[in-house]
Write a protein that holds these residues in place. Structure first.
Motif, short mmCIF file in Angstrom:
data_model
loop_
_atom_site.label_atom_id
_atom_site.label_comp_id
_atom_site.label_asym_id
_atom_site.label_seq_id
_atom_site.Cartn_x
_atom_site.Cartn_y
_atom_site.Cartn_z
N HIS A 1 0.86 -1.18 0.00
CA HIS A 1 0.00 0.00 0.00
C HIS A 1 0.89 1.24 0.00
O HIS A 1 2.14 1.12 -0.10
CB HIS A 1 -0.94 -0.01 1.22
N GLU A 2 0.29 2.40 0.11
CA GLU A 2 1.05 3.65 0.01
C GLU A 2 2.10 3.77 1.12
O GLU A 2 3.13 4.42 0.93
CB GLU A 2 0.10 4.85 0.07
N GLY A 3 1.85 3.16 2.25
CA GLY A 3 2.85 3.19 3.31
C GLY A 3 4.14 2.52 2.89
O GLY A 3 5.24 3.04 3.14
N ARG B 1 -1.30 7.27 7.15
CA ARG B 1 -2.67 7.03 7.57
C ARG B 1 -3.66 7.38 6.47
O ARG B 1 -3.37 8.23 5.62
CB ARG B 1 -3.00 7.85 8.83
N GLU B 2 -4.79 6.70 6.51
CA GLU B 2 -5.90 7.07 5.64
C GLU B 2 -6.46 8.41 6.12
O GLU B 2 -6.13 8.89 7.21
CB GLU B 2 -6.98 6.00 5.67
N MET C 1 -2.30 2.74 7.66
CA MET C 1 -2.27 1.87 6.49
C MET C 1 -1.64 0.53 6.87
O MET C 1 -0.62 0.49 7.54
CB MET C 1 -1.49 2.52 5.36
N SER C 2 -2.26 -0.55 6.46
CA SER C 2 -1.79 -1.89 6.80
C SER C 2 -2.29 -2.87 5.76
O SER C 2 -3.40 -2.72 5.22
CB SER C 2 -2.31 -2.29 8.18
N ASN D 1 -5.72 -4.38 6.42
CA ASN D 1 -6.95 -3.60 6.27
C ASN D 1 -7.84 -4.15 5.17
O ASN D 1 -9.06 -4.04 5.23
CB ASN D 1 -6.63 -2.14 5.98
#
Length: 294
Positions: free
Chosen positions: A34-36, A191-192, A198-199, A202
């Protein structure tokens, strides 16, 4: 972008890069990106000539077989994210490639596909609290796989997210004790918009659960405001417990106020950037963790 499944092929590629005087940054992941994760990649690209991302769902850090079975495996989608983001190479080994194939002569049952390591890490007090208390053996698995990856890649710098604060502390300790000459770069939690960290997990939330998930972060912010206003740690813990009692979809596993360096619980007013609020809760079948350091 190169994709390697064997240790030998990755090492050959890295040998060529180093012969050309290039520095190497390394982002270890378990995939389901994800974006993280991409923020770790971006940090590496700024500081290194070559960035390697590993994608490996490490079986020996899961103490719950159901959790391992549910963990998303999305290699094609992950590579589709990494290539345009500028990743130079992906290392996606099998469990047998990382740990070897079990044989009867090694003392394993013939049905065991992978030779699980006999080595055991003990991180002392760092692993006897929070995640270590509820996931016995987890940090042993983390220590083994990260040390193996470091030996394979031998990067100049490595990048980990602060969302896994306890993992970060364990890896820092391991690097010191084993003498890894690698610079460790912690990166902020992404974070969203609603605060949810973000994980990869999720994506296992149902739509209804996803709508409720920001209560994790709300609980942390409630605790932070309480401490700043002068409330005791006992008062703050009771407030957080009450917050989750009002959300029956959650099962709070732990909420701790700890020294961000030692991870031991504290009732003292610590210096700036040394107090960590750490939380783990189950929402449906998904276990979520988060933390805030202030």
């Amino acid at each position: 972008m190169h994709i390697f499944h064997s240790i030998a092929d990755l090492r050959s590629y890295l040998r060529l890069q180093r012969q050309q005087g290039k520095s190497v940054g390394f982002v270890p992941t378990m995939g389901a990106l994800h974006e993280g994760h991409l923020s770790l990649l971006e940090a590496s690209k700024v500081q290194n000539d070559v960035t390697i991302c590993s994608i490996f769902v490490n079986p020996i850090q899961f103490n719950n077989p159901d959790d391992l079975a549910r963990y998303p495996r999305t290699l094609d989608a992950d590579c589709a994210m990494l290539a345009p983001a500028g990743c130079d190479a992906v290392f996606a080994p099998s469990a047998e490639e990382m740990y070897g194939k079990a044989t009867a002569s090694d003392g394993f049952e013939p049905s065991d596909a992978v030779a699980l390591p006999l080595l055991k890490f003990d991180f002392g007090d760092l692993e006897r609290v929070m995640e270590g208390q509820f996931r016995p053996g987890h940090f042993n698995g983390v220590g083994i796989v990260v040390s193996k990856l470091f030996n394979i890649v031998q990067p100049d710098r490595t990048y980990f997210g602060q969302k896994d604060l306890q993992q970060l502390a364990v890896i820092r300790r391991m690097m010191i004790d084993l003498g890894f000459q690698i610079a460790l770069h912690p990166c902020p939690t992404l974070r969203e918009a609603d605060g949810l960290a973000m994980s990869s997990r999720n994506r296992n939330l149902t739509p209804k659960e996803r709508a409720l998930a920001p209560h994790i972060f709300k609980g942390l912010m409630l605790a932070k405001r309480g401490l700043i206003s002068g409330k005791t740690t006992t008062e703050v813990k009771l407030e957080v417990a009450a917050h989750f009692n009002e959300q029956p979809a959650f099962r709070l596993e732990y909420f701790e106020i700890v020294d961000a360096h030692s991870l031991q619980t504290t009732e003292l007013r610590l210096p700036e950037a040394q107090t960590a609020l750490c939380i783990a809760a189950h929402l449906g079948k998904v276990r979520l963790i988060d933390n805030v350091v202030f």
